[in-house]
Motif scaffolding. Structure first.
Motif, PDB file in Angstrom:
ATOM      1  N   GLY A 170       0.707  -1.142  -0.030  1.00  0.00           N
ATOM      2  CA  GLY A 170      -0.010  -0.081  -0.036  1.00  0.00           C
ATOM      3  C   GLY A 170       0.636   1.518   0.041  1.00  0.00           C
ATOM      4  N   ASP A 171       0.235   2.463   0.544  1.00  0.00           N
ATOM      5  CA  ASP A 171       0.771   3.631   0.204  1.00  0.00           C
ATOM      6  C   ASP A 171       1.608   4.027   1.154  1.00  0.00           C
ATOM      7  OD1 ASP A 171       0.874   6.142  -0.664  1.00  0.00           O
ATOM      8  OD2 ASP A 171      -1.053   6.814   0.451  1.00  0.00           O
ATOM      9  N   THR A 172       2.807   3.485   1.161  1.00  0.00           N
ATOM     10  CA  THR A 172       3.835   3.971   2.183  1.00  0.00           C
ATOM     11  C   THR A 172       5.278   3.851   1.417  1.00  0.00           C
ATOM     12  OG1 THR A 172       5.124   3.570   4.260  1.00  0.00           O
ATOM     13  CG2 THR A 172       3.969   1.714   3.254  1.00  0.00           C
ATOM     14  N   ASP A 173       6.065   4.702   1.704  1.00  0.00           N
ATOM     15  CA  ASP A 173       7.411   4.808   1.199  1.00  0.00           C
ATOM     16  C   ASP A 173       8.360   3.715   1.654  1.00  0.00           C
ATOM     17  OD1 ASP A 173       6.579   7.100  -0.236  1.00  0.00           O
ATOM     18  OD2 ASP A 173       7.702   8.245   1.261  1.00  0.00           O
ATOM     19  N   VAL A 174       8.392   3.563   3.161  1.00  0.00           N
ATOM     20  CA  VAL A 174       9.047   2.338   3.380  1.00  0.00           C
ATOM     21  C   VAL A 174       8.173   1.232   3.795  1.00  0.00           C
ATOM     22  CG1 VAL A 174      10.640   1.823   5.349  1.00  0.00           C
ATOM     23  CG2 VAL A 174      10.068   4.246   4.653  1.00  0.00           C
TER      24      VAL A 174
ATOM     25  N   ALA B 208       5.641  -1.565  16.518  1.00  0.00           N
ATOM     26  CA  ALA B 208       6.324  -0.510  16.723  1.00  0.00           C
ATOM     27  C   ALA B 208       7.785  -0.894  16.011  1.00  0.00           C
ATOM     28  CB  ALA B 208       6.781  -0.762  18.180  1.00  0.00           C
ATOM     29  N   ASP B 209       7.830  -0.024  14.714  1.00  0.00           N
ATOM     30  CA  ASP B 209       8.912  -0.041  13.912  1.00  0.00           C
ATOM     31  C   ASP B 209       9.852   0.710  14.471  1.00  0.00           C
ATOM     32  OD1 ASP B 209      10.076  -0.989  11.743  1.00  0.00           O
ATOM     33  OD2 ASP B 209       8.970  -0.065  10.196  1.00  0.00           O
ATOM     34  N   MET B 210      10.986   0.116  15.264  1.00  0.00           N
ATOM     35  CA  MET B 210      11.713   1.253  16.187  1.00  0.00           C
ATOM     36  C   MET B 210      12.616   1.835  14.890  1.00  0.00           C
ATOM     37  SD  MET B 210      14.402   0.240  18.795  1.00  0.00           S
ATOM     38  CE  MET B 210      13.899   0.707  20.693  1.00  0.00           C
ATOM     39  N   ASN B 211      13.482   1.365  14.204  1.00  0.00           N
ATOM     40  CA  ASN B 211      14.364   2.045  13.733  1.00  0.00           C
ATOM     41  C   ASN B 211      13.897   2.734  12.378  1.00  0.00           C
ATOM     42  OD1 ASN B 211      16.149   1.646  15.642  1.00  0.00           O
ATOM     43  ND2 ASN B 211      17.247  -0.192  14.396  1.00  0.00           N
ATOM     44  N   ASN B 212      12.968   2.605  12.163  1.00  0.00           N
ATOM     45  CA  ASN B 212      11.957   3.440  11.063  1.00  0.00           C
ATOM     46  C   ASN B 212      11.203   4.756  11.621  1.00  0.00           C
ATOM     47  OD1 ASN B 212      13.035   2.145   8.729  1.00  0.00           O
ATOM     48  ND2 ASN B 212      11.013   0.758   8.842  1.00  0.00           N
ATOM     49  N   ASN B 213      11.255   4.718  13.077  1.00  0.00           N
ATOM     50  CA  ASN B 213      11.070   5.764  13.807  1.00  0.00           C
ATOM     51  C   ASN B 213       9.543   6.112  13.553  1.00  0.00           C
ATOM     52  OD1 ASN B 213      13.821   6.158  14.197  1.00  0.00           O
ATOM     53  ND2 ASN B 213      13.918   7.848  12.608  1.00  0.00           N
ATOM     54  N   ARG B 214       8.581   4.817  13.563  1.00  0.00           N
ATOM     55  CA  ARG B 214       7.140   5.161  13.446  1.00  0.00           C
ATOM     56  C   ARG B 214       6.589   3.811  14.286  1.00  0.00           C
ATOM     57  NH1 ARG B 214       6.450   2.860   7.330  1.00  0.00           N
ATOM     58  NH2 ARG B 214       7.478   0.944   7.580  1.00  0.00           N
ATOM     59  N   VAL B 215       5.377   4.045  14.458  1.00  0.00           N
ATOM     60  CA  VAL B 215       4.250   3.018  14.846  1.00  0.00           C
ATOM     61  C   VAL B 215       3.507   2.973  13.653  1.00  0.00           C
ATOM     62  CG1 VAL B 215       2.487   2.206  16.240  1.00  0.00           C
ATOM     63  CG2 VAL B 215       4.534   3.514  17.230  1.00  0.00           C
ATOM     64  N   VAL B 216       3.491   1.735  13.022  1.00  0.00           N
ATOM     65  CA  VAL B 216       2.801   1.733  11.754  1.00  0.00           C
ATOM     66  C   VAL B 216       1.413   0.885  11.908  1.00  0.00           C
ATOM     67  CG1 VAL B 216       4.099  -0.436  10.958  1.00  0.00           C
ATOM     68  CG2 VAL B 216       2.970   0.904   9.424  1.00  0.00           C
ATOM     69  N   LYS B 217       0.417   1.434  11.666  1.00  0.00           N
ATOM     70  CA  LYS B 217      -1.055   0.684  11.818  1.00  0.00           C
ATOM     71  C   LYS B 217      -1.583  -0.011  10.335  1.00  0.00           C
ATOM     72  CE  LYS B 217      -5.678   1.799  12.623  1.00  0.00           C
ATOM     73  NZ  LYS B 217      -6.630   2.733  13.078  1.00  0.00           N
ATOM     74  N   MET B 218      -1.665  -1.373  10.224  1.00  0.00           N
ATOM     75  CA  MET B 218      -2.048  -1.715   9.142  1.00  0.00           C
ATOM     76  C   MET B 218      -3.127  -2.762   9.300  1.00  0.00           C
ATOM     77  SD  MET B 218       1.458  -4.047   8.929  1.00  0.00           S
ATOM     78  CE  MET B 218       2.288  -5.076   9.900  1.00  0.00           C
ATOM     79  N   ASP B 219      -3.897  -3.245   8.393  1.00  0.00           N
ATOM     80  CA  ASP B 219      -4.764  -4.039   8.342  1.00  0.00           C
ATOM     81  C   ASP B 219      -4.420  -5.666   8.484  1.00  0.00           C
ATOM     82  OD1 ASP B 219      -4.416  -4.910   5.789  1.00  0.00           O
ATOM     83  OD2 ASP B 219      -6.211  -4.098   5.117  1.00  0.00           O
ATOM     84  N   MET B 220      -5.372  -6.629   8.677  1.00  0.00           N
ATOM     85  CA  MET B 220      -4.390  -8.046   8.895  1.00  0.00           C
ATOM     86  C   MET B 220      -4.058  -8.529   7.622  1.00  0.00           C
ATOM     87  SD  MET B 220      -4.893  -9.281  11.845  1.00  0.00           S
ATOM     88  CE  MET B 220      -5.223  -8.550  13.139  1.00  0.00           C
ATOM     89  N   ASP B 221      -4.276  -7.948   6.603  1.00  0.00           N
ATOM     90  CA  ASP B 221      -3.679  -8.307   5.389  1.00  0.00           C
ATOM     91  C   ASP B 221      -2.350  -7.543   4.957  1.00  0.00           C
ATOM     92  OD1 ASP B 221      -5.574 -10.288   4.978  1.00  0.00           O
ATOM     93  OD2 ASP B 221      -6.900  -8.848   4.153  1.00  0.00           O
ATOM     94  N   ALA B 222      -1.830  -6.811   5.793  1.00  0.00           N
ATOM     95  CA  ALA B 222      -0.471  -6.153   5.799  1.00  0.00           C
ATOM     96  C   ALA B 222      -0.672  -4.829   4.759  1.00  0.00           C
ATOM     97  CB  ALA B 222       0.512  -7.065   5.307  1.00  0.00           C
ATOM     98  N   ASN B 223      -2.078  -4.560   4.649  1.00  0.00           N
ATOM     99  CA  ASN B 223      -2.071  -3.139   3.853  1.00  0.00           C
ATOM    100  C   ASN B 223      -2.091  -1.887   4.919  1.00  0.00           C
ATOM    101  OD1 ASN B 223      -2.776  -4.357   1.339  1.00  0.00           O
ATOM    102  ND2 ASN B 223      -4.773  -4.868   2.331  1.00  0.00           N
TER     103      ASN B 223
END
Lengths: 514, 218
Positions: free
Chosen positions: A112-116, A136-151
Motif C-alpha cells: 500500500g501507500d507507504t514509502d518504507v 512499533a517499527d523502531m528504527n524506522n521511527n514510527r508506529v505503523v498501523k495496518m490491516d490484517m492483510d498487511a495493507n
C-alpha cells in the motif's frame, strides 16, 4: 531387622530415582520451582501452579529462517504475533489444540501507500479491538498501523510538539492500543511517561510520568557542590517504563526495571504500576509484602539485586503476572496485590529461561518469549493452579460458598498457603459464619478481616445475650444501692431510742467482761 | 529481731509489705520514704513483684491477641527474653548504687533493688488485665490498648524516679542527674563487659591454637 530397613531404604531410593527419571523431562519436578512468601516473609515451597507444556524454538515451529532475538509478542484469541526483531519481520502463529503451536504466515513487508515497505527492528506488536495490526517499527521511527492483510493504513511518527525534544529521534519500543484505537507507546530515551497518540495520529501528550523523587539532603548538598562534582552525582530523573500491557478494562499495567535495592528493602519500590486514564498509579497493594518480586535480593546464585520486571500481563480475573529478567522468574499477584506464587528460573531446562523478554496470556495459559534462546515457552496451569483461579473467580462472581470450597481444596494440596486460609475465612465471613472466619484469619494474622468478623460476632453475641447483660448491669447498680439502704436503716434502728437502754446495758456487760 | 518472729508473723509481714506496693504506686513520695525508713518493704515482696513482671512479659507473648503482638516463635529464646529484663535491672541497681554512694546517696544496694522492683508494680498490674482486654477489641479500637500499655511503662518509670529520690534522700533535680549518669554508667559497664569477654575468648583461642599446633607437629 536392620537389614530389612536397609532394603526398604534402598527400594525407596530406587523408586525416587525412577520417579526423577520419569519426570525429568519437565523441569517442574524439581523441588523449589514454585514458591510463595508467608506472613513472615519466609519462602514456602508450594506445588507447581504451572507446568511446561512445550518449548517452541524455530525448529519446533518449522521455520526456514530461524528466529533472531525476538523481542515482542502479542496474543489475540488463538493467534500469537511475534516480533522477529533481528529478521525484521512479524510472525503469526496459531495454537490449534492445547499443546501445539504452528506458524500461519510471515509478515515482512507492508503493502500500500507507504514509502518504507519493510520493517527495521520491529520491537513490539499489538492488535487493536478494531482488528488492525500495530507495529512499533523502531528504527524506522514510527508506529505503523495496518490491516490484517498487511495493507498500510497510517503511521504514528515523531510528535511535532515542544514537549518532545526534537533533537532526539523517535524510537518506539513498546506499545499498547486501547478500544478507541489510541496508541500508547514507550520510546527509548523519553522519560516523561508514555507517549499517547489519538487514533488519527495526533500527539496527545504524556501520561503516567513518575514523580521525580529526591532526597532533600542530596538537594542541599548539590547546592554547595562544584560543577564537576554535580556532574558526577546521580541525576534526579524520572524512571522510564520497560513495558506496558492494556488490560481488559482499559487500564494500563506498566513495569519498570528502574528500581534500587534500597527502595525494595524499604518497601517503597513500585516496579509494577496500574495506570488509569489520568496516568495515576491505582494498583492495589494490600499484601503483606510489596509488589516488587523477590524479597531476598542479596547476592546469591550468581545474581544480585532486585527483581527486574521486563514485561507484564494481566488476566481477566485481575491476576497479573510479572516477568523478572534478572532471575528468570514469573511472579503472579491477585487483585489485592498479594503474591499468589512465583516460579521459573534461569537455565537451559524446559521451564527455565536465558533472557526472557515478553509474557502474554491465552486464557489462563502463559506464553513467555525468550530473546536469547529464541523460543516460546507455553505454560498451562496444573490442578493446583486451576483451583486457585477457580477460587478467585468464584469469589469475584459472588459464589462465596463455592469459593470457600475451592480454597479448601487448595489447602488440601498446600497447607502452607496463607492465601487459602484467608480465602476460606473471607468466604465464611460472607456466609456470616463469623466465629469460624475469625479462626482462619487469626491463623494467618489478617487483622483487618479478623476485626471485621469479630465486630459482627461481638454484635451478635451482645444481641443474643441482651437479657442477662441488662440483668447484670441492673444488679450491679441496684445491689450497692440496696446494701447502702439496708445499712442506713440498720443504723437508724441501732440508734433508735427504744434500743438505747439495751445497748448501754450490753456495752456495760462487755466492759465488765473485758 | 527476725529470729524472734514466728512463721505466721513473717508471712503477715510479707503480705503487708506486698500490699504496701499498692500504696506506693498511688502515693509515691510518701510510700517510698516509708519503704526504707519505716522498713515497710521487704525483699521478698520485691522479688514477688519482679517475678510477676517477668511472668506478665512472658504470658503477654503467648496470650495477647494477635492484633497487638505477633511472635515469630523460632526466634524466641525464653532465657534471653527473661535476661532482657534481669540484666538491665542488675546493671541499673549496681550502677545506681555505685554512683549514689559517691554522691551522698543514703540507699544501700538492697534498697535500690527493692525500691526499683516496687516501682515496677504498675506493669504487671496493668499488663495482666490488658492480656484479657486485647481479645475484646478490633483494630479500630486498638488505641485503647496502646495507650494503656504505654501508661504502664510511663507510670513505672516515674515511680522508679520518685523511689530513687526518696531512698537516697535527693532532691528531684539531683535525682534526674543521677538517673542520667546511671544510664551512662550502664553503657560503660556494658562496654567493659564486652571488652572483658572478647579478650577472654581471644586469650582462650590463643592457647587452643597453640595446643593444636603442638598436636600437629607431634
Amino acid at each position: 531387622m536392620k537389614r530389612r530397613k536397609k532394603w526398604v531404604f534402598g527400594l525407596a531410593l530406587a523408586s525416587a530415582a525412577m520417579a526423577c527419571g520419569a519426570m525429568g523431562i519437565t523441569a517442574s519436578a524439581e523441588k523449589g520451582y514454585t514458591y510463595c512468601y508467608d506472613y513472615w516473609g519466609d519462602v514456602q515451597y508450594s506445588p507447581d501452579a504451572y507446568e511446561t507444556t512445550g518449548v517452541f524454538t524455530s525448529q519446533e515451529l518449522g521455520l526456514d529462517v530461524k528466529l533472531s532475538s525476538p523481542q515482542g509478542m502479542f496474543v489475540a484469541g488463538n493467534s500469537i504475533y511475534v516480533c522477529d526483531t533481528g529478521n525484521n519481520r512479524i510472525l503469526e502463529l496459531t495454537r490449534d489444540d492445547t499443546d501445539s503451536i504452528r506458524p500461519v504466515r510471515v509478515i515482512d513487508s507492508i503493502k500500500g501507500d507507504t514509502d518504507v515497505t519493510s520493517f527495521n527492528s520491529p520491537t513490539d506488536v499489538a492488535v487493536g479491538e478494531d482488528g488492525f495490526l500495530y507495529v512499533a517499527d523502531m528504527n524506522n521511527n514510527r508506529v505503523v498501523k495496518m490491516d490484517m492483510d498487511a495493507n498500510y493504513v497510517m503511521e504514528f511518527t515523531k510528535p511535532d510538539d515542544v514537549t518532545f525534544d526534537q533533537s532526539i529521534s523517535f524510537l518506539p519500543a513498546k506499545l499498547a492500543v486501547d478500544t478507541a484505537g489510541r496508541v500508547y507507546c514507550i520510546a527509548t530515551n523519553v522519560n516523561k511517561g508514555l507517549i499517547k497518540f489519538e487514533s488519527d495520529g495526533t500527539f496527545a501528550g504524556y501520561i503516567g510520568a513518575t514523580p521525580v523523587s529526591y532526597d532533600w539532603v542530596d538537594y542541599i548538598w548539590k547546592r554547595f557542590a562544584t560543577q564537576e562534582q554535580r556532574e558526577n552525582m546521580e541525576n534526579f530523573v524520572p524512571t522510564e517504563y520497560d513495558n506496558i500491557y492494556m488490560d481488559y478494562e482499559g487500564f494500563i499495567y506498566a513495569c519498570t526495571t528502574n528500581v534500587s535495592e534500597e527502595e525494595v528493602d524499604a518497601g517503597t519500590a513500585t516496579p509494577i504500576r496500574r495506570l488509569n486514564m489520568l496516568g495515576s498509579d491505582i494498583l492495589v497493594r494490600n499484601g503483606e509484602w510489596p509488589v516488587a518480586g523477590d524479597l531476598y535480593i542479596g547476592s546469591g546464585g550468581g545474581y544480585s539485586g532486585p527483581s527486574l520486571f521486563t514485561d507484564i500481563t494481566a488476566m481477566d480475573n485481575d491476576v497479573y503476572i510479572g516477568l523478572d529478567k534478572m532471575r528468570g522468574r514469573l511472579f503472579a499477584y491477585d487483585d489485592q496485590g498479594r503474591m499468589l506464587y512465583c516460579f521459573g528460573g534461569n537455565g537451559s531446562m524446559n521451564g527455565y529461561f536465558k533472557q526472557p523478554a515478553a509474557i502474554e496470556h491465552m486464557g489462563h495459559d502463559l506464553l513467555v518469549l525468550d530473546t536469547l534462546d529464541c523460543s516460546i515457552t507455553l505454560f498451562t496451569p496444573t490442578e493446583y493452579g486451576n483451583l486457585i483461579f477457580d477460587a478467585i473467580e468464584q469469589f469475584q462472581d459472588g459464589f462465596y460458598e463455592e469459593s470457600g470450597q475451592s480454597w479448601q481444596s487448595v489447602m488440601d494440596l498446600n497447607g502452607n498457603y496463607d492465601m487459602a486460609y484467608i480465602g476460606i475465612g473471607r468466604a465464611l465471613l460472607r456466609q456470616k459464619q463469623y466465629r469460624e472466619a475469625m479462626d482462619y484469619f487469626r491463623l494467618k494474622y489478617d487483622e483487618d478481616n479478623y476485626s471485621k468478623a469479630y465486630k459482627q460476632y461481638r454484635k451478635e453475641w451482645v444481641e443474643d445475650h441482651i437479657v442477662p447483660i441488662i440483668v447484670i448491669v441492673l444488679l450491679a447498680l441496684i445491689v450497692p444501692l440496696a446494701v447502702g439502704r439496708v445499712r442506713e436503716v440498720k443504723g437508724q434502728i441501732d440508734r433508735a431510742d427504744i434500743f438505747q437502754s439495751r445497748n448501754i446495758r450490753n456495752s456495760g456487760r462487755d466492759r465488765r467482761q473485758s | 529481731m527476725t529470729a524472734s518472729l514466728t512463721r505466721k508473723e513473717k508471712f503477715d509481714r510479707y503480705l503487708k509489705s506486698l500490699k504496701f506496693a499498692l500504696y506506693c504506686i498511688t502515693h509515691p513520695f510518701d510510700g517510698f520514704w516509708d519503704l526504707t525508713h519505716e522498713k515497710r518493704g521487704t525483699i521478698a515482696a520485691a522479688n514477688t513483684i519482679l517475678i510477676l513482671t517477668l511472668l506478665a512479659r512472658i504470658l503477654k507473648l503467648q496470650y495477647t491477641s494477635f492484633l497487638f503482638i505477633r511472635v515469630y516463635w523460632p526466634e524466641i529464646n525464653i532465657f534471653l527474653y527473661v535476661a532482657s529484663v534481669l540484666f538491665p535491672l542488675g546493671l541499673w541497681c549496681v550502677c545506681n548504687w555505685g554512683l549514689t554512694t559517691l554522691f551522698d546517696g543514703k540507699g544501700r544496694l538492697s534498697q535500690v533493688y527493692m525500691a526499683t522492683c516496687y516501682g515496677m508494680t504498675p506493669y504487671p498490674l496493668i499488663q495482666f488485665p490488658l492480656i484479657i482486654f486485647s481479645h475484646f477489641v478490633t483494630v479500630d479500637e486498638a488505641e485503647f490498648y496502646t495507650v494503656l500499655s504505654a501508661l504502664s511503662l510511663v507510670w513505672a518509670a516515674l515511680l522508679i524516679l520518685a523511689a530513687m529520690s526518696q531512698i537516697h534522700e535527693y532532691k528531684m533535680s539531683k535525682t534526674i542527674v543521677a538517673t542520667i549518669a546511671t544510664g551512662f554508667g550502664m553503657l560503660v559497664m556494658i562496654f567493659i563487659l564486652l571488652l572483658f569477654f572478647s579478650m577472654i575468648s581471644q586469650g582462650i583461642a590463643y592457647f587452643i591454637s597453640i595446643g593444636k599446633e603442638i598436636l600437629f607437629r607431634m
